[in-house]
Design a protein around this motif. Structure first.
Motif, short mmCIF file in Angstrom:
data_model
loop_
_atom_site.label_atom_id
_atom_site.label_comp_id
_atom_site.label_asym_id
_atom_site.label_seq_id
_atom_site.Cartn_x
_atom_site.Cartn_y
_atom_site.Cartn_z
N ILE A 68 8.20 -3.80 -12.30
CA ILE A 68 8.17 -3.43 -13.72
C ILE A 68 8.04 -1.91 -13.86
O ILE A 68 8.76 -1.27 -14.63
CB ILE A 68 7.02 -4.15 -14.45
CG1 ILE A 68 7.35 -5.64 -14.62
CG2 ILE A 68 6.73 -3.50 -15.80
CD1 ILE A 68 6.17 -6.47 -15.09
N LEU A 69 7.11 -1.32 -13.12
CA LEU A 69 6.91 0.12 -13.18
C LEU A 69 8.13 0.88 -12.67
O LEU A 69 8.52 1.92 -13.22
CB LEU A 69 5.67 0.51 -12.36
CG LEU A 69 4.33 -0.03 -12.87
CD1 LEU A 69 3.21 0.34 -11.92
CD2 LEU A 69 4.03 0.49 -14.28
N PHE A 70 8.73 0.34 -11.61
CA PHE A 70 9.91 1.01 -11.05
C PHE A 70 11.07 0.97 -12.04
O PHE A 70 11.78 1.97 -12.24
CB PHE A 70 10.30 0.33 -9.74
CG PHE A 70 11.42 1.01 -9.00
CD1 PHE A 70 11.21 2.22 -8.36
CD2 PHE A 70 12.69 0.45 -8.96
CE1 PHE A 70 12.23 2.86 -7.68
CE2 PHE A 70 13.73 1.08 -8.29
CZ PHE A 70 13.50 2.28 -7.64
N ALA A 71 11.27 -0.17 -12.68
CA ALA A 71 12.34 -0.28 -13.68
C ALA A 71 12.10 0.64 -14.87
O ALA A 71 13.04 1.25 -15.41
CB ALA A 71 12.47 -1.74 -14.14
N ALA A 72 10.83 0.75 -15.28
CA ALA A 72 10.50 1.65 -16.39
C ALA A 72 10.78 3.10 -16.02
O ALA A 72 11.27 3.89 -16.84
CB ALA A 72 9.03 1.47 -16.77
N TYR A 130 8.95 7.69 -6.90
CA TYR A 130 9.55 6.38 -7.09
C TYR A 130 10.79 6.17 -6.22
O TYR A 130 11.04 5.07 -5.73
CB TYR A 130 9.91 6.19 -8.57
CG TYR A 130 8.71 6.01 -9.47
CD1 TYR A 130 8.19 4.74 -9.72
CD2 TYR A 130 8.09 7.11 -10.05
CE1 TYR A 130 7.10 4.57 -10.55
CE2 TYR A 130 6.99 6.95 -10.88
CZ TYR A 130 6.49 5.68 -11.12
OH TYR A 130 5.39 5.52 -11.92
N ASP A 131 11.57 7.21 -6.05
CA ASP A 131 12.81 7.06 -5.27
C ASP A 131 12.53 6.58 -3.86
O ASP A 131 13.28 5.77 -3.30
CB ASP A 131 13.56 8.40 -5.23
CG ASP A 131 14.09 8.80 -6.59
OD1 ASP A 131 14.22 7.90 -7.45
OD2 ASP A 131 14.35 10.00 -6.81
N GLU A 132 11.44 7.07 -3.27
CA GLU A 132 11.10 6.69 -1.91
C GLU A 132 10.58 5.27 -1.82
O GLU A 132 10.53 4.69 -0.73
CB GLU A 132 10.05 7.67 -1.35
CG GLU A 132 10.53 9.11 -1.27
CD GLU A 132 9.42 10.05 -0.81
OE1 GLU A 132 8.79 9.75 0.21
OE2 GLU A 132 9.19 11.07 -1.49
N ALA A 133 10.17 4.71 -2.96
CA ALA A 133 9.58 3.37 -2.95
C ALA A 133 10.63 2.26 -2.99
O ALA A 133 10.33 1.10 -2.70
CB ALA A 133 8.63 3.22 -4.15
N SER A 134 11.86 2.62 -3.33
CA SER A 134 12.88 1.60 -3.56
C SER A 134 13.11 0.68 -2.36
O SER A 134 13.11 -0.55 -2.49
CB SER A 134 14.20 2.28 -3.95
OG SER A 134 15.21 1.33 -4.15
N SER A 135 13.30 1.24 -1.18
CA SER A 135 13.61 0.41 0.00
C SER A 135 12.44 -0.50 0.35
O SER A 135 12.63 -1.64 0.78
CB SER A 135 13.97 1.31 1.18
OG SER A 135 12.86 2.12 1.55
N HIS A 136 11.20 0.01 0.16
CA HIS A 136 10.02 -0.82 0.44
C HIS A 136 9.96 -2.02 -0.50
O HIS A 136 9.60 -3.14 -0.09
CB HIS A 136 8.74 0.00 0.31
CG HIS A 136 8.61 1.12 1.32
ND1 HIS A 136 9.04 0.99 2.61
CD2 HIS A 136 8.09 2.37 1.21
CE1 HIS A 136 8.80 2.11 3.26
NE2 HIS A 136 8.23 2.97 2.43
N GLY A 145 0.81 -1.21 0.00
CA GLY A 145 0.00 0.00 0.00
C GLY A 145 0.84 1.26 0.00
O GLY A 145 0.54 2.24 -0.70
N LEU A 146 1.95 1.24 0.76
CA LEU A 146 2.85 2.40 0.78
C LEU A 146 3.48 2.62 -0.58
O LEU A 146 3.56 3.77 -1.07
CB LEU A 146 3.94 2.20 1.85
CG LEU A 146 3.49 2.27 3.30
CD1 LEU A 146 4.62 1.86 4.23
CD2 LEU A 146 3.03 3.69 3.64
N VAL A 147 3.93 1.54 -1.22
CA VAL A 147 4.55 1.65 -2.54
C VAL A 147 3.52 2.16 -3.55
O VAL A 147 3.83 3.02 -4.40
CB VAL A 147 5.13 0.29 -2.99
CG1 VAL A 147 5.57 0.35 -4.46
CG2 VAL A 147 6.31 -0.08 -2.11
#
Length: 903
Positions: free
Chosen positions: A669-673, A637-643, A626-628
């Motif tokens: 997939i979305l993060f890599a894009a 997106y940068d803040e989502a990496s550790s999660h 949910g946080l991601v």
């Protein structure tokens, strides 16, 4: 295009028509102020009479003859066509004087707020105009008769000139501005032959008495602030109703409203504060005050009215008849009328039939009784709107995001005294940061007391214990509850019987601090809720918990029964206060709640729960999911990496089912894009695709894959995949694109195939259409009906945030194609309506900035400037990117206007 719904009440059917109407009224006001200027000059320039709206706009009768003045207000230089009609009338009047049917010489004047055009300027310079004709135009060097004011360029300049001239009159206790606007009202009344003035005339010999009368009227009212700010949908002072009740809490600005409105009233107004006056003395006290002020020159009339031995009601009845026979209107404003027994107020009102009364009241049982016995219905001052709160805050050197300012408005009810007080505290104790003040107010942690707390605390403490406790419990809800729900809430929390709870509801309604919507929906007034919540804390933890648990149950039952999502925000707040994490985890991944613009800190609650270590691995995974989801949706997106890393570790350790694996794969997939890593996207797709168990999850996966391809600028592949997803959802709903053309959402609901997941399918189709439009635009192609159809589908499932975002995209596409009117219609008829009605504060400034830009492109420069002037008050409270965008929009508008004006 087909509008989705009815045009909202705060918009107009035809903006162009509104503009024309505004221009007409501006012209009339300019003319009225010019007549005021003539009245102010009349005594010193030998004018005997000033006439308005007869043969010409303004006429001056002097010893030498007659001066005829025609007033013209235009947006462009004055052309011959603008004055041709006036010149024809001047010729007829000229002949009247020549033939002796009108005495004395005739002088003709055309006054214009714009410069003369080239043709008229040449006529004047070459002295081709009649010798008895003068053009007074903006910046004109023509010799101006002493009896005439100059030609002003604007209403602001007109008001400033008249105010400066009024300062020369010997009435030091009266504001020159007040005198100016009061005289403008009297001019308007004379133009309509009101007050028995059939000749539309002001006699110079009577002006000192007229000025004195205005002084008497206006000095009775408390002095309003120099920079008065109107309240939302503020009522007019004048009305066809003979008796009105204006009701509001102390600090609502009732007296200030009346004092300011009296300045602009064309009819005489009187003010009387009954204070602690005994009820039986009301009529006699008011009539003595009125008679002495309004009948100074008629001592015989006063004696007849104030006969020895006559009761107050007999005297007020006689005074009423006197005014009626004289055709003299009078509005009497009675302040603190709630303090007077209803019997005495009723007898005063029944003794008159000509005098009109406005009763200023605070919420009180007397008001309810008066409404019942007299068949009246109170009017409410609604407080300042958000733009005004932002303006006041900015002017005081305070700042806050639109969300914080809206929160402040909710805490204070928008009531002027309370807003001013809260902003002063923000400035003194929080370095002007309204966001921090609101956070403390939410926790009841502010140290300094606001005026609201001081004033209302006295009122609140005056209630009996049962009423205090009931108000406190109902204050938990920031939205309306039905009467049945309030009964259950009070029963459970206060241990009352159903009959006892119903009786308590009547008691809290009698306080006037409870707003009633429709027949049975109740809500504690926003300005009182803060005190109610503070009192609730004093009732102890068991009472608070019981109230929260009951409220949670009521809200869930209401949603199941009525499928009403309007109270989801309140339900989430209840979950947070109860520290009920499990439903928050389930809700965190649901787009519906983000779409509704719910401004509750679910993310911080989930983050706290994860950090506490109290969750099992499955709960932790979905809390992080949910946080991601929230972070990616906001492009963080940068803040989502550790999660994402933590979620992967949990999967490695515990396995879980395909749902967890698929959810993580799509987010990776979305993060890599986002990072531009095409190989990582391909690897994740190849790994996850074979594991997808059914077509439902396949469509969701393919949509995310298409989104990633669009991000990677693989437009052809993205287009093909997105088209397949769209077609799949169209097939599930039993529709083809042509079926959507020309149909509004209510019609579409009747023709689609229904299933248990129909709302999700509609939302996913709208998402696909939205993405498809982006892919087409990225290739330099028009989106066709994709965005318009997506907006309809978003509307159907209350996906408000996406609806607004897509509406902005559609308006931008229209504007880029030069279709400015279409862009304006999308924003006015649809996007702005949803932003306002759903309280999407996070998008408000951006949308209105775009709207201002569209107005400028439509050449509505005044509308664009007006909108930007209001938005500038939000600037210091915006995030850096938001502030930059607004400044860019302002720069674009300046550029558009320069290009439009200078060709």
């Amino acid at each position: 295009m087909q509008p989705n719904d009815q045009i909202p009440h705060n918009d107009v059917l035809d903006p162009a028509q509104l503009k024309r109407i505004e221009s007409v009224h501006k012209g009339f006001l300019y003319q009225h102020l010019y007549a005021v200027g003539c009245l102010l000059l009349a005594q010193s320039s030998g004018v005997r009479e000033v006439l308005v709206e007869r043969d010409e706009d303004v006429e001056l009768n002097t010893e030498a003859g007659h001066v005829y003045v025609q007033v013209k207000t235009r947006s462009k230089p004055i052309m011959p066509v603008d004055v041709s009609g006036a010149l024809e009338r001047f010729e007829i009047l000229r002949q009247e004087h020549k033939d002796g049917r009108r005495p004395g010489a005739a002088q003709f004047v055309i006054v214009a707020n714009q410069v003369l055009g080239e043709t008229l300027r040449s006529e004047v310079d070459e002295q081709k105009a009649s010798i008895d004709l003068i053009y007074l135009s903006a910046g004109s060097s023509a010799l101006r008769p002493a009896c005439l004011p100059p030609a002003w360029t604007s209403l602001e300049e007109a008001a400033q000139w008249c105010t400066a001239e009024a300062e020369k009159l010997n009435f030091s206790l009266l504001s020159p501005s007040s005198l100016t606007w009061k005289m403008a009202g009297l001019v308007m009344l004379a133009c309509a032959a009101g007050g028995g003035n059939a000749r539309h005339v002001f006699h110079t010999s009577e002006l000192p008495g007229l000025f004195e009368q205005l002084v008497v009227q206006l000095q009775d009212f408390p002095t309003p602030p120099l920079s008065y700010r109107p309240q939302k949908n503020e009522p007019e002072l004048t009305s066809a109703e003979r008796v009105r009740i204006i009701c509001g809490l102390s600090g609502a600005g009732k007296t200030t409203w009346a004092a300011h409105a009296a300045l602009h009233s064309p009819e005489p107004c009187a003010y009387y504060d009954v204070g602690d006056l005994p009820g039986p003395a009301l009529a006699s006290s008011i009539v003595r005050e009125l008679a002495s002020k309004y009948m100074k020159r008629d001592s015989d009339g006063i004696r007849k009215i104030l006969l020895p031995g006559a009761s107050g009601y007999e005297a007020i009845r006689a005074f009423d008849r006197f005014l009626e026979q004289a055709e003299a209107p009078l509005i009497v404003v009675v302040d603190n009328a709630h303090r007077v027994p209803v019997t005495n107020i009723r007898d005063l009102l029944n003794a008159t039939r000509h005098i009109r009364f406005i009763l200023l009241c605070q919420p009180h049982e007397n008001v309810r009784e008066l409404e019942a016995v007299m068949g009246l219905r109170r009017e409410i001052l609604q407080g300042w709107d958000l733009d005004t709160v932002a303006q006041v805050a900015s002017g005081a050197g305070a700042y806050g995001s639109p969300q914080a300012l809206q929160q402040l408005r909710a805490y204070t009810g928008g009531l002027p005294l309370y807003v001013d007080s809260a902003i002063a505290i923000a400035k003194a104790d929080y370095d002007g940061n309204i966001e921090t003040l609101c956070a403390d107010l939410a926790l009841q942690a502010n140290v300094a007391e606001t005026a609201q707390e001081i004033i209302l605390a006295r009122v609140y403490e005056g209630y009996d214990a049962v009423t205090q406790n009931a108000l406190a419990v109902v204050s938990l809800a920031d939205t309306g509850l039905t009467q049945e729900e309030v009964v259950r809430l009070l029963q459970t929390t206060l241990k009352l019987s159903p009959g006892g709870a119903a009786a308590v509801i009547k008691k809290i309604q009698a306080t006037g601090t409870v707003e009633v919507f429709g027949a049975k929906t109740l809500k504690v007034h926003d300005a009182v809720r803060a005190l109610g919540l503070r009192h609730l804390e004093l009732m102890g933890e068991p009472a608070v918990t019981a109230a929260l648990l009951t409220l949670k149950e009521l809200l869930i039952q209401g949603m199941e029964k009525n499928r009403d999502t309007s109270r989801i925000a309140l339900l989430i707040q209840v979950f947070i206060k109860l520290n009920d994490v499990e439903p928050l985890i389930e809700l965190a991944g649901e787009e519906t709640f983000y779409e509704m613009g719910i401004l509750v800190d679910v993310a911080s609650s989930l983050a706290s729960a994860v950090s506490s270590g109290s969750l099992d691995p499955g709960q932790t995974f979905w809390a992080l999911d949910g946080l991601v989801f929230s972070l990616m949706r906001d492009s963080r997106y940068d803040e989502a990496s550790s999660h994402l890393s933590t979620m992967a570790q949990i999967l490695d350790a515990h396995g879980f089912e395909f749902r967890e694996h698929l959810s993580l794969a799509m987010k990776k997939i979305l993060f890599a894009a986002y990072l531009g890593h095409e190989k990582d996207v391909r690897r994740e797709v190849e790994s996850a695709a074979p594991k997808i168990p059914d077509s439902i999850h396949r469509r969701i996966f393919d949509y995310n894959h298409a989104f990633a391809l669009w991000k990677l600028k693989r437009y052809k592949a993205a287009e093909l995949l997105c088209k397949a997803v769209m077609d799949g959802y169209y097939g599930i709903l039993g529709l083809e694109p042509k079926d959507v053309l020309g149909k509004n959402p209510d019609v579409l609901w009747k023709v689609i195939k229904r299933s248990d997941d129909v709302s999700e399918d509609i939302k996913h189709l709208a998402d696909s259409l939205d993405l498809y439009a982006k892919i087409l635009n990225a290739q330099g192609r028009k989106s066709g009906f994709s965005r318009i159809h997506a907006m309809k589908f978003y509307n159907m499932v209350n996906a408000y945030d996406s609806f607004v975002r897509l509406g902005q995209d559609a308006a931008e596409e229209f504007a880029e194609a030069g279709e400015y009117v279409g862009a304006r219609e999308i924003l006015e008829q649809q996007v702005l309506r949803v932003v306002s009605e759903m309280g999407l504060m996070g998008r408000m400034v951006q949308v209105r900035g775009q709207y201002a830009e569209i107005l400028a492109l439509c050449k509505d420069y005044a509308g664009a400037v007006s909108e930007i002037e209001r938005l500038q008050h939000y600037l210091h409270g915006l995030e850096k990117d938001e502030a930059k965008e607004l400044l860019n929009q302002i720069g674009n508008i300046v550029g558009i206007m320069r290009k439009g004006i200078h060709g």
